[in-house]
Design an enzyme around this catalytic site. Sequence first.
Site, mmCIF file in Angstrom:
data_model
loop_
_atom_site.group_PDB
_atom_site.id
_atom_site.type_symbol
_atom_site.label_atom_id
_atom_site.label_comp_id
_atom_site.label_asym_id
_atom_site.label_seq_id
_atom_site.Cartn_x
_atom_site.Cartn_y
_atom_site.Cartn_z
ATOM 1 C CG ASP A 94 2.718 2.516 -0.768
ATOM 2 O OD1 ASP A 94 3.421 1.446 -0.319
ATOM 3 O OD2 ASP A 94 1.842 2.211 -1.880
ATOM 4 C CG ASP A 95 6.354 0.155 -1.547
ATOM 5 O OD1 ASP A 95 6.330 -0.421 -1.182
ATOM 6 O OD2 ASP A 95 6.536 -0.382 -2.767
ATOM 7 C CB CYS A 132 2.587 -2.274 1.731
ATOM 8 S SG CYS A 132 2.153 -3.944 0.915
ATOM 9 C CG HIS A 188 -2.834 -2.193 1.295
ATOM 10 N ND1 HIS A 188 -1.832 -2.885 1.047
ATOM 11 C CD2 HIS A 188 -3.358 -3.879 0.697
ATOM 12 C CE1 HIS A 188 -1.414 -3.483 0.319
ATOM 13 N NE2 HIS A 188 -2.355 -4.013 -0.208
ATOM 14 C CG ASP A 190 4.324 1.209 2.845
ATOM 15 O OD1 ASP A 190 5.298 1.010 2.672
ATOM 16 O OD2 ASP A 190 3.433 0.737 2.313
ATOM 17 C CG ASN A 191 7.328 -1.318 2.323
ATOM 18 O OD1 ASN A 191 5.940 -1.610 2.060
ATOM 19 N ND2 ASN A 191 7.963 -1.124 1.217
#
Length: 496
Positions: free
Chosen positions: A20-21, A60, A115, A288-289
């Site tokens: 994540d991130d 996300c 999410h 994810d990004n």
Amino acid sequence: MTPQQNNVEKSPNVIIINADDVGYGDVGVYGATLINTPNIDRLATEGRKFTDFHSASAVCSPSRYALLTGEYPFRNQLTRPLFLKDSLVIDTAQTTIASIMKDAGYKTAVIGKWHLGFGKKSPVNWNEPLKPGPLELGFDYYFGVPVLNSHPPFVYVENHEVVDFDPEDPFVYEKHAETRWFPEKWKYNDIGGAREAHQRYDDRMTGTTLKNKAVDFITGNKSRKFFLYFAPTNIHHPFTPAPRFIGISKAGRYGDYMHELDWMVGEIMAVLEREGIAENTLLIFTSDNGGMLNHGGQDAYGKGHKMNSNLLGFKFDSWEGGHRVPFIARWPGQIPAETKSSQLLGNTDILSTLAAIIGEKLAPGQAADSYNMLPALTGEPKDPIRDHLLVHSSETDNVAFRKGDWVYISGKGGGGFGPRKEDQSAFGGPEALLFAGQQNSDITEGEIRGNAPPAQLYNLKEDISQSYNLYEEQPQIIKEMKDSLEKIRSSGQTRN
């Protein structure tokens, strides 16, 4: 035994770690120097690193939709993150990465951050079984954080149920939650009640808890083929690593959280080796990004850590820093060790790739925007696997469209956060470039010039940092890119 079952017998276990991130510059093999990631780096040493891999969205929830469905999220009008009250955004009749693996005989699980919503109604009733959800999309098992670690409800969900939920103490909207406070953990008053379920959730132990569940799934299915989609909350804020990771990096709490993530990756690698199944497991690490300038990110930047390397922009942006992410794959004997690829690829492509590995032919309409990247994993294809890629920012009218070395952005700026100020958690927009010392010809002193062009064009081979907008100098290329983009956005399928 059917031909497909026979293919599965010869196929690998598959684990996708979708962090994540995690930005392009957060990992050692991609240039990080203040953060140590020996386990992730080892994956690259034993496998292949990709340098031009992208999430289909810089946001996300849409990015996770793309990975699971092989479809651009704009086709489902999904451009924003989902929250507490949002219902499931994937149709249960839709092909997913889990459904094709389950249909082929794999045991499937998602562990970590979901999410993507639950149920059919909004607002979600957290006092009832949370269905449809992951189990209705092809997963045999789910355990994890239902929304995200910065937003409620601050509980775990297992399959269809909130862990330790007591019907005598129900969830209540607009009531304060009994949960621990951390910086950049928000919305405490959105939903409360369910005291025991909230107490079960320990922010400092989330990484360990999710890792343990992943290890248990692997050991419990070592004698059969399995597919694990592992989605840690690291390194999304709040930054809450276990105590032993606090203060061990040179990039502050941001770096500490990355160190915990690397440990989690190492634990998964170790259990594969202990159980003797590492040689027949395709292990993928990605994100994810891009990295985010939250409070922890700003602190890390101030210490000299550039989470997105020399790429322009941050999470939520259509600039490269918002969506060009690490992608490393290891499959001993199939993926050559210590190699890299510059193929243009995206997270929508994972579904078609796994379908090819297990011998499943996708029908028209399934995984509409997914290309089979297996040749780029195991070989050295001379031709591009895909000649274009579309990526959304958080704004519907600001889209990055890639074709070869060219990238066209359909609006001004990055399309992400902004205008927001330094010391705000979701720092973004032109002012964030000023903070980061990044240069762009459309932006002066933290503001978009009044006479800036209406859109953007960059040649990434010559200008990877997107410092100079060529919009006014290349009208023919602009026309070609706009026409191609509109054709794809109006079509139902882009896959060959």
